[in-house]
Design a protein around this motif. Structure first.
Motif, PDB file in Angstrom:
ATOM      1  N   MET A 120      39.068  29.511  46.094  1.00 35.70           N
ATOM      2  CA  MET A 120      37.794  29.786  45.440  1.00 35.70           C
ATOM      3  C   MET A 120      37.952  30.529  44.116  1.00 35.70           C
ATOM      4  SD  MET A 120      35.641  28.333  47.413  1.00 35.70           S
ATOM      5  CE  MET A 120      34.121  28.920  46.655  1.00 35.70           C
ATOM      6  N   GLY A 121      39.149  31.008  43.815  1.00 33.92           N
ATOM      7  CA  GLY A 121      39.350  31.779  42.584  1.00 33.92           C
ATOM      8  C   GLY A 121      38.640  33.108  42.606  1.00 33.92           C
ATOM      9  N   TRP A 122      38.598  33.753  43.785  1.00 30.41           N
ATOM     10  CA  TRP A 122      37.798  34.954  43.948  1.00 30.41           C
ATOM     11  C   TRP A 122      38.530  36.279  43.742  1.00 30.41           C
ATOM     12  CZ3 TRP A 122      34.603  33.511  48.935  1.00 30.41           C
ATOM     13  CH2 TRP A 122      33.504  32.745  48.547  1.00 30.41           C
ATOM     14  N   SER A 123      39.768  36.271  43.374  1.00 27.41           N
ATOM     15  CA  SER A 123      40.479  37.528  43.148  1.00 27.41           C
ATOM     16  C   SER A 123      39.797  38.351  42.068  1.00 27.41           C
ATOM     17  CB  SER A 123      41.931  37.242  42.716  1.00 27.41           C
ATOM     18  OG  SER A 123      42.546  38.420  42.227  1.00 27.41           O
ATOM     19  N   VAL A 124      39.717  39.675  42.262  1.00 25.87           N
ATOM     20  CA  VAL A 124      39.137  40.539  41.244  1.00 25.87           C
ATOM     21  C   VAL A 124      39.997  40.571  39.992  1.00 25.87           C
ATOM     22  CG1 VAL A 124      37.901  41.978  42.904  1.00 25.87           C
ATOM     23  CG2 VAL A 124      40.216  42.625  42.197  1.00 25.87           C
ATOM     24  N   PHE A 125      41.207  40.067  40.072  1.00 20.19           N
ATOM     25  CA  PHE A 125      42.099  40.015  38.923  1.00 20.19           C
ATOM     26  C   PHE A 125      41.983  38.693  38.153  1.00 20.19           C
ATOM     27  CE2 PHE A 125      44.118  42.683  42.214  1.00 20.19           C
ATOM     28  CZ  PHE A 125      44.046  43.905  41.553  1.00 20.19           C
ATOM     29  N   ASN A 126      41.125  37.817  38.637  1.00 20.01           N
ATOM     30  CA  ASN A 126      40.896  36.533  37.979  1.00 20.01           C
ATOM     31  C   ASN A 126      39.785  36.706  36.944  1.00 20.01           C
ATOM     32  OD1 ASN A 126      40.285  33.939  37.223  1.00 20.01           O
ATOM     33  ND2 ASN A 126      40.087  33.117  39.290  1.00 20.01           N
ATOM     34  N   PRO A 127      40.067  36.544  35.660  1.00 17.08           N
ATOM     35  CA  PRO A 127      39.029  36.784  34.636  1.00 17.08           C
ATOM     36  C   PRO A 127      37.874  35.807  34.714  1.00 17.08           C
ATOM     37  CG  PRO A 127      40.979  35.747  33.659  1.00 17.08           C
ATOM     38  CD  PRO A 127      41.350  36.129  35.068  1.00 17.08           C
ATOM     39  N   ASP A 128      38.053  34.694  35.415  1.00 19.78           N
ATOM     40  CA  ASP A 128      36.977  33.711  35.541  1.00 19.78           C
ATOM     41  C   ASP A 128      36.105  33.950  36.770  1.00 19.78           C
ATOM     42  OD1 ASP A 128      37.894  32.344  33.281  1.00 19.78           O
ATOM     43  OD2 ASP A 128      39.400  31.287  34.478  1.00 19.78           O
ATOM     44  N   ALA A 129      36.489  34.917  37.604  1.00 18.85           N
ATOM     45  CA  ALA A 129      35.750  35.160  38.860  1.00 18.85           C
ATOM     46  C   ALA A 129      34.431  35.840  38.581  1.00 18.85           C
ATOM     47  CB  ALA A 129      36.594  36.007  39.801  1.00 18.85           C
ATOM     48  N   ALA A 182      36.231  41.646  53.981  1.00 22.20           N
ATOM     49  CA  ALA A 182      36.643  41.509  52.592  1.00 22.20           C
ATOM     50  C   ALA A 182      35.435  41.214  51.718  1.00 22.20           C
ATOM     51  CB  ALA A 182      37.684  40.387  52.448  1.00 22.20           C
ATOM     52  N   ILE A 183      35.494  41.672  50.475  1.00 22.21           N
ATOM     53  CA  ILE A 183      34.374  41.543  49.557  1.00 22.21           C
ATOM     54  C   ILE A 183      34.829  40.852  48.279  1.00 22.21           C
ATOM     55  CG2 ILE A 183      32.653  42.808  48.196  1.00 22.21           C
ATOM     56  CD1 ILE A 183      32.267  43.029  51.254  1.00 22.21           C
ATOM     57  N   ALA A 184      34.139  39.795  47.908  1.00 20.92           N
ATOM     58  CA  ALA A 184      34.294  39.183  46.595  1.00 20.92           C
ATOM     59  C   ALA A 184      33.074  39.619  45.784  1.00 20.92           C
ATOM     60  CB  ALA A 184      34.356  37.662  46.702  1.00 20.92           C
ATOM     61  N   PRO A 185      33.202  40.655  44.959  1.00 24.78           N
ATOM     62  CA  PRO A 185      32.020  41.222  44.287  1.00 24.78           C
ATOM     63  C   PRO A 185      31.208  40.166  43.538  1.00 24.78           C
ATOM     64  CG  PRO A 185      33.915  42.660  44.003  1.00 24.78           C
ATOM     65  CD  PRO A 185      34.432  41.398  44.632  1.00 24.78           C
ATOM     66  N   GLY A 186      29.904  40.178  43.840  1.00 24.26           N
ATOM     67  CA  GLY A 186      28.995  39.222  43.233  1.00 24.26           C
ATOM     68  C   GLY A 186      29.074  37.824  43.817  1.00 24.26           C
ATOM     69  N   ARG A 187      30.019  37.599  44.727  1.00 19.57           N
ATOM     70  CA  ARG A 187      30.268  36.258  45.239  1.00 19.57           C
ATOM     71  C   ARG A 187      30.028  36.110  46.737  1.00 19.57           C
ATOM     72  NH1 ARG A 187      32.025  32.458  41.111  1.00 19.57           N
ATOM     73  NH2 ARG A 187      32.568  33.745  39.331  1.00 19.57           N
ATOM     74  N   ALA A 188      30.632  37.006  47.526  1.00 17.54           N
ATOM     75  CA  ALA A 188      30.581  36.776  48.971  1.00 17.54           C
ATOM     76  C   ALA A 188      31.004  38.013  49.749  1.00 17.54           C
ATOM     77  CB  ALA A 188      31.501  35.613  49.354  1.00 17.54           C
ATOM     78  N   SER A 189      30.536  38.046  50.996  1.00 19.36           N
ATOM     79  CA  SER A 189      31.027  38.974  52.015  1.00 19.36           C
ATOM     80  C   SER A 189      31.731  38.133  53.068  1.00 19.36           C
ATOM     81  CB  SER A 189      29.863  39.751  52.636  1.00 19.36           C
ATOM     82  OG  SER A 189      30.315  40.585  53.692  1.00 19.36           O
ATOM     83  N   ILE A 190      32.940  38.540  53.439  1.00 16.64           N
ATOM     84  CA  ILE A 190      33.792  37.719  54.296  1.00 16.64           C
ATOM     85  C   ILE A 190      34.288  38.555  55.469  1.00 16.64           C
ATOM     86  CG2 ILE A 190      35.857  36.265  54.362  1.00 16.64           C
ATOM     87  CD1 ILE A 190      35.616  36.706  51.088  1.00 16.64           C
ATOM     88  N   ALA A 191      34.178  38.032  56.662  1.00 11.58           N
ATOM     89  CA  ALA A 191      34.751  38.685  57.832  1.00 11.58           C
ATOM     90  C   ALA A 191      35.637  37.705  58.569  1.00 11.58           C
ATOM     91  CB  ALA A 191      33.651  39.194  58.769  1.00 11.58           C
ATOM     92  N   VAL A 192      36.818  38.167  58.940  1.00 10.32           N
ATOM     93  CA  VAL A 192      37.770  37.335  59.667  1.00 10.32           C
ATOM     94  C   VAL A 192      38.301  38.145  60.842  1.00 10.32           C
ATOM     95  CG1 VAL A 192      39.710  38.045  58.177  1.00 10.32           C
ATOM     96  CG2 VAL A 192      39.815  35.862  59.413  1.00 10.32           C
ATOM     97  N   TRP A 193      38.611  37.440  61.928  1.00  9.32           N
ATOM     98  CA  TRP A 193      39.144  38.110  63.121  1.00  9.32           C
ATOM     99  C   TRP A 193      40.247  37.276  63.738  1.00  9.32           C
ATOM    100  CZ3 TRP A 193      37.381  37.036  68.588  1.00  9.32           C
ATOM    101  CH2 TRP A 193      38.033  37.873  69.507  1.00  9.32           C
TER     102      TRP A 193
END
Length: 311
Positions: A302-311, A267-278
């Motif tokens: 973390m408020g990381w949704s791309v739909f969050n205007p504050d992200a 999963a990718i939080a643009p500008g914020r993080a790269s996330i891998a889960v298993w």
């Protein structure tokens, strides 16, 4: 906003205690041997700090997460050829469905369902050397993860080939419609081997960092793909990365992500993080049950949704 290291540890502890973990992908015999008790999580933030918990360094079969790296390789070679063969729309169907393919003249809806991935793989495959396609994908992920030890799990690849009759049917059907143009056998061999690439959450999160940074690998400073193409790949991950559960994932998590039936999700939080889960236990749609829940918890905290205007 929560402290990221504490949050990652807390989510992992919560997931480990979950009684309902989903069912492993038993239609691939080698995957059926993997315990559903595993759980790993790695988050690499914008500064390159790695926060990990659980089975973060245990390697697993990335399966359909490999479709993302195959797409990047194919787009960097010839984007027009990719989009002539494959669409960019959500399928709303199971990842291995043939019904939609038949109804739409053999052109897959998107590059992340099996039919679309096979069409992309065909672009990377040489009839003279079936190893060329998977070799290119391996070179890409090794470079991105900074780890030359990443390899294909031969037992998983053999298991996929022995049971991959539906994928063979998809490839032959597209061959009849001119979407697959090379050898079906070579295409399938490449596809089964790319799906059998084994990586840990740490390696996978490192390999995905360029998608969080406009196409630039922050570890090396190398441009992997353009900012515009990165944005479009992330858009495809959000709308198509979880098959017929992509809408539900966008609703619950709100991040671009690609899943695989080995239980991994990048999963990718643009500008914020790269996330891998298993977590190997899957939902009925073939996505990691606890992996999805973990990402929902993380994105919300973390408020990381791309739909969050504050992200």
């Amino acid at each position: 906003m929560a402290d990221l290291a504490t949050l990652v540890s807390g989510i992992a502890a919560e997931m480990q205690a979950m009684p309902h973990r989903g069912a492993v992908a038993d239609y691939i015999p080698e995957l059926a041997k993997v315990s559903a008790d595993h759980f790993g999580l790695v988050v690499i933030d914008a500064d390159g700090q790695e926060h990990s918990a659980g089975d973060a360094d245990t390697r697993f079969s990335i399966q359909s997460v490999s479709k993302l790296f195959a797409l990047v390789e194919a787009l960097n070679r010839d984007p027009d050829a990719v989009w002539r063969r494959v669409g960019r729309e959500p399928s709303g169907s199971a990842f291995n469905s043939i019904v939609q393919l038949e109804a739409e003249g053999g052109r897959p809806r998107n590059p992340f369902i099996n039919a679309g991935a096979l069409a992309v793989t065909d672009l990377l495959t040489s009839d003279d050397d079936p190893r060329a396609g998977v070799g290119a994908i391996l070179r890409l992920v090794r470079s991105l993860a900074g780890d030359d030890s990443i390899a294909t799990d031969g037992a998983v690849a053999y298991s996929e080939a022995a049971t991959g009759h539906r994928n063979a049917a998809l490839a032959h059907f597209m061959k009849a419609h001119g979407v697959v143009r090379g050898s079906v056998e070579a295409c399938l061999s490449t596809y089964f081997h790319q799906c059998a690439i084994a990586m840990s959450c740490r390696q996978l999160a490192r390999a995905g960092r360029f998608l969080a940074h406009g196409g630039i690998d922050p570890a090396s400073g190398r441009t992997i793909t353009s900012p515009e193409r990165t944005r479009r790949i992330n858009a495809l991950m959000l709308t198509c990365g979880h098959y017929d559960a992509s809408g539900e994932f966008a609703f619950r998590v709100g991040l671009p992500a690609k899943s695989g039936v080995g239980g991994g999700i990048l999963a990718i939080a643009p500008g914020r993080a790269s996330i891998a889960v298993w977590s190997p236990g899957l939902s009925p749609q073939g996505n990691s049950l606890l992996g999805t829940l973990a990402l929902e918890r993380l994105a919300h905290a973390m408020g990381w949704s791309v739909f969050n205007p504050d992200a």
